[in-house]
Design a protein around this motif. Structure first.
Motif, PDB file in Angstrom:
ATOM      1  N   GLN A   1      -0.397  81.774  49.757  1.00 25.07           N
ATOM      2  CA  GLN A   1       0.531  80.833  49.105  1.00 25.07           C
ATOM      3  C   GLN A   1       0.685  81.137  47.613  1.00 25.07           C
ATOM      4  OE1 GLN A   1      -0.644  76.838  50.266  1.00 25.07           O
ATOM      5  NE2 GLN A   1      -0.536  77.361  52.438  1.00 25.07           N
ATOM      6  N   ILE A   2       0.694  82.439  47.303  1.00 26.14           N
ATOM      7  CA  ILE A   2       1.026  82.916  45.962  1.00 26.14           C
ATOM      8  C   ILE A   2       2.505  83.265  45.927  1.00 26.14           C
ATOM      9  CG2 ILE A   2       0.655  84.737  44.252  1.00 26.14           C
ATOM     10  CD1 ILE A   2      -2.189  85.014  45.278  1.00 26.14           C
ATOM     11  N   LEU A   3       3.183  82.827  44.899  1.00 30.14           N
ATOM     12  CA  LEU A   3       4.594  83.120  44.697  1.00 30.14           C
ATOM     13  C   LEU A   3       4.740  83.949  43.431  1.00 30.14           C
ATOM     14  CD1 LEU A   3       7.555  82.487  45.651  1.00 30.14           C
ATOM     15  CD2 LEU A   3       7.516  80.584  44.020  1.00 30.14           C
TER      16      LEU A   3
ATOM     17  N   PRO B   1      14.613  73.416  46.184  1.00 34.64           N
ATOM     18  CA  PRO B   1      14.004  72.553  47.203  1.00 34.64           C
ATOM     19  C   PRO B   1      13.214  73.312  48.260  1.00 34.64           C
ATOM     20  CG  PRO B   1      16.359  72.801  47.614  1.00 34.64           C
ATOM     21  CD  PRO B   1      16.085  73.451  46.290  1.00 34.64           C
ATOM     22  N   ARG B   2      13.257  74.638  48.248  1.00 40.55           N
ATOM     23  CA  ARG B   2      12.517  75.415  49.250  1.00 40.55           C
ATOM     24  C   ARG B   2      11.016  75.429  48.987  1.00 40.55           C
ATOM     25  NH1 ARG B   2      15.334  81.115  48.896  1.00 40.55           N
ATOM     26  NH2 ARG B   2      15.192  80.557  46.670  1.00 40.55           N
ATOM     27  N   PHE B   3      10.600  74.981  47.791  1.00 48.38           N
ATOM     28  CA  PHE B   3       9.196  75.134  47.410  1.00 48.38           C
ATOM     29  C   PHE B   3       8.582  73.807  47.000  1.00 48.38           C
ATOM     30  CE2 PHE B   3      11.565  78.970  46.264  1.00 48.38           C
ATOM     31  CZ  PHE B   3      10.925  79.900  47.064  1.00 48.38           C
ATOM     32  N   ASP B   4       7.324  73.628  47.364  1.00 44.95           N
ATOM     33  CA  ASP B   4       6.530  72.511  46.861  1.00 44.95           C
ATOM     34  C   ASP B   4       5.626  73.058  45.764  1.00 44.95           C
ATOM     35  OD1 ASP B   4       4.876  70.406  46.295  1.00 44.95           O
ATOM     36  OD2 ASP B   4       4.088  70.177  48.334  1.00 44.95           O
TER      37      ASP B   4
ATOM     38  N   GLU C   1      13.851  71.132  56.681  1.00 42.94           N
ATOM     39  CA  GLU C   1      12.796  72.126  56.558  1.00 42.94           C
ATOM     40  C   GLU C   1      11.720  71.653  55.582  1.00 42.94           C
ATOM     41  OE1 GLU C   1      14.094  76.025  55.717  1.00 42.94           O
ATOM     42  OE2 GLU C   1      15.552  76.101  57.365  1.00 42.94           O
ATOM     43  N   THR C   2      10.475  71.923  55.943  1.00 45.47           N
ATOM     44  CA  THR C   2       9.349  71.587  55.073  1.00 45.47           C
ATOM     45  C   THR C   2       9.263  72.611  53.946  1.00 45.47           C
ATOM     46  OG1 THR C   2       8.133  70.672  56.946  1.00 45.47           O
ATOM     47  CG2 THR C   2       6.867  71.225  54.968  1.00 45.47           C
ATOM     48  N   PRO C   3       9.179  72.180  52.696  1.00 45.38           N
ATOM     49  CA  PRO C   3       9.093  73.133  51.583  1.00 45.38           C
ATOM     50  C   PRO C   3       7.856  74.019  51.709  1.00 45.38           C
ATOM     51  CG  PRO C   3       9.558  70.912  50.779  1.00 45.38           C
ATOM     52  CD  PRO C   3       9.220  70.780  52.234  1.00 45.38           C
ATOM     53  N   LEU C   4       7.973  75.246  51.270  1.00 47.10           N
ATOM     54  CA  LEU C   4       6.850  76.170  51.294  1.00 47.10           C
ATOM     55  C   LEU C   4       5.806  75.723  50.270  1.00 47.10           C
ATOM     56  CD1 LEU C   4       8.712  79.611  51.419  1.00 47.10           C
ATOM     57  CD2 LEU C   4       7.497  78.478  53.292  1.00 47.10           C
TER      58      LEU C   4
ATOM     59  N   LYS D   1       8.172  65.963  34.145  1.00 47.59           N
ATOM     60  CA  LYS D   1       8.666  64.581  34.105  1.00 47.59           C
ATOM     61  C   LYS D   1       9.261  64.154  35.435  1.00 47.59           C
ATOM     62  CE  LYS D   1       9.614  64.848  29.139  1.00 47.59           C
ATOM     63  NZ  LYS D   1      10.640  64.742  28.065  1.00 47.59           N
ATOM     64  N   THR D   2       9.651  65.125  36.270  1.00 45.82           N
ATOM     65  CA  THR D   2      10.224  64.828  37.576  1.00 45.82           C
ATOM     66  C   THR D   2       9.174  64.868  38.682  1.00 45.82           C
ATOM     67  OG1 THR D   2      10.725  67.126  38.200  1.00 45.82           O
ATOM     68  CG2 THR D   2      12.334  65.984  36.799  1.00 45.82           C
ATOM     69  N   GLY D   3       7.965  65.342  38.361  1.00 48.88           N
ATOM     70  CA  GLY D   3       6.924  65.484  39.361  1.00 48.88           C
ATOM     71  C   GLY D   3       7.020  66.750  40.175  1.00 48.88           C
ATOM     72  N   ARG D   4       7.958  67.614  39.835  1.00 52.90           N
ATOM     73  CA  ARG D   4       8.144  68.848  40.612  1.00 52.90           C
ATOM     74  C   ARG D   4       7.174  69.948  40.183  1.00 52.90           C
ATOM     75  NH1 ARG D   4      12.566  68.672  43.790  1.00 52.90           N
ATOM     76  NH2 ARG D   4      12.387  70.924  44.122  1.00 52.90           N
TER      77      ARG D   4
END
Length: 357
Positions: A85-87, A109-112, A31-34, A282-285
Motif C-alpha cells: 500500500q505504497i503509492l 476519490p480513488r484513494f484513501d 468502488e472502495t478507495p485504495l 482541513k477536509t480530513g483527506r
C-alpha cells in the motif's frame, strides 16, 4: 379519437417499460478507495520509470515493485503496490507543480489518504558548511525563497547585505512580519523520530565523490563521507548558486524560523507540497502532521575555493557530482522509516510516532 387513444396507450406502455427497466437495472457499485499507508513524493524522473538512467522516482518504482500504474491527470501517472500500500508520485519540478500535483492527488476519490504518511524524497544542493554530497537531511522547517520584495543589487542602499527582504518590512532582516506562506513547521517529533532511526546509518560512498569533496578545503563537513543529519530546506523556483546567495539562504531561514532553523538544503518544491497538505488536512483527506521531508545532497550550493560561482554552476549543469549517491541515499534512508511504519502499522495507523529523546 381512436388515434388519441392509441397514442395514450403507447405512452403508458413505454412508461411501464421504463419503470420496469429502472426497477430491474443493476445499481452501480461504489468502488472502495485504495488504502494508502505511505506516499513517496518525488519531483522528477529522467527518462523511463525503469531500466535507464535513474531520476528520483526510479529506485522506488523498481525496488518497491510499484507495478500498478494508475492514470493521473497531473505531471506523471501514479504507481501503487497493493500489498505494501505504497503509492509513488512524481510531482514535476517547481513549487507550482508540486502544489498542484499533491492537491490533485489529495482530492482524487480513488484513494484513501486519511492515514497516509507522506515522504518527500528528493535531491538538492547542500551547504558545504553543513554536509557532504551524498548526505541526507531531515527537515524541521521548509522556508519559501520566493515570497518577498526584491531590489536589484545594483540599486540597493550601501548598508544592505542584499536586495531581498520580507514583504511588509522596511529592508533585509528588519523586524519579521507575521508569516503568510514564507515558512512552515513540520511535525518536529516525527522528524526527530525519523532521524533517530537513521542517524547511525553508513551511506554508500560512490567512486569519484572523494576528489570533489577534497576541493572544499575550508569546510570540513563537506569533506566527510556521506552521513545523515537534521537540517532545513529552502524552496525557491530560481536555481541559485554562490557564496553570496548561500549567505542569504542561511540568514533567510534563520530569520523566518526565529533562529530555530538552520539552512542545509536548497530545492524548489517543498513549500508547495506542505501548503496543499495543510489545506487537505482541513477536509480530513490527508494529515499534514504525517509529512516528512528528506533531502539528499547531489551538489553543493557554493563553489570550492579557487572557482567562481558561474564556473561551478555551469559545471553542475553538465551533471551533479553526487547524483547517483544522493538518489541511493534518499532510497536507503527513506526505506528505513517506511519499513518501520509498515512493520508496525497497527500502532502507527492511528498514532503518529514520536521521538523518544
Amino acid at each position: 379519437m381512436l388515434k388519441k387513444i392509441t397514442v395514450a396507450l403507447l405512452t403508458l406502455g413505454l412508461l411501464a417499460c421504463n419503470a420496469e427497466h429502472k426497477a430491474t437495472a443493476p445499481v452501480a457499485k461504489k468502488e472502495t478507495p485504495l488504502p494508502v499507508k505511505v506516499v513517496v513524493v518525488t519531483m522528477f524522473e529522467i527518462g523511463e520509470d525503469s531500466g535507464d538512467t535513474a531520476g528520483e522516482f526510479q529506485l522506488w518504482n523498481e525496488r518497491r515493485k510499484l507495478d500498478q500504474v494508475l492514470p493521473f491527470h497531473g505531471h506523471h501517472d501514479l504507481h501503487y503496490n497493493p500489498e505494501s500500500q505504497i503509492l509513488g508520485m512524481v510531482t514535476g519540478i517547481g513549487t507550482a507543480k508540486s502544489a498542484a500535483s499533491v492537491m490533485a492527488l489529495g482530492m482524487d476519490p480513488r484513494f484513501d489518504l486519511s492515514k497516509a504518511y507522506w515522504l518527500v524524497a528528493g535531491i538538492s544542493g547542500f551547504d558545504p558548511a553543513d554536509a557532504s554530497i551524498g548526505s541526507a537531511a531531515w527537515a524541521d522547517y521548509v522556508v519559501d525563497g520566493d515570497l518577498a520584495h526584491e531590489i536589484d543589487p545594483r540599486e540597493i542602499p550601501e548598508d544592505w547585505p542584499f536586495g531581498y527582504f520580507a514583504r511588509d518590512s522596511k529592508g533585509p532582516m528588519d523586524k519579521r512580519p507575521e508569516p503568510s506562506g514564507e515558512v512552515f513547521a513540520l511535525n518536529k517529533s516525527l522528524s526527530d523520530w525519523a532521524y533517530g532511526l537513521t542517524k547511525d546509518m553508513k551511506l554508500q560512498d560512490f567512486p569519484g565523490m572523494e576528489p570533489v569533496r577534497a576541493l572544499y578545503t575550508e569546510t570540513p563537513a563537506a569533506q566527510r563521507e556521506p552521513f545523515v543529519l537534521k537540517g532545513d530546506n529552502l524552496a525557491a523556483m530560481t536555481y541559485w548558486h554562490g557564496d553570496l546567495m548561500n549567505d542569504w539562504a542561511n540568514r533567510w531561514v534563520d530569520y523566518w524560523t526565529d533562529g530555530e532553523g538552520q539552512f542545509v538544503s536548497s530545492a524548489m518544491e517543498d513549500t508547495g507540497t506542505y501548503q496543499s497538505l495543510l489545506w487537505l488536512s482541513k477536509t480530513g483527506r490527508a494529515d499534514v502532521q504525517r509529512l516528512m521531508v528528506l533531502r539528499t545532497a547531489s551538489n553543493y550550493t557554493t563553489p570550492p575555493p579557487g572557482m567562481t560561482a558561474v564556473e561551478n554552476l555551469l559545471k553542475d549543469n553538465e551533471g551533479y557530482p553526487g547524483l547517483q549517491a544522493s538518489l541511493e541515499s534518499a532510497y536507503s534512508v527513506g526505506s528505513v522509516v517506511i519499513d518501520e511504519l509498515l512493520a508496525n502499522w497497527d500502532s502507527y495507523k492511528d498514532a503518529i510516532p514520536r521521538s523518544i529523546n
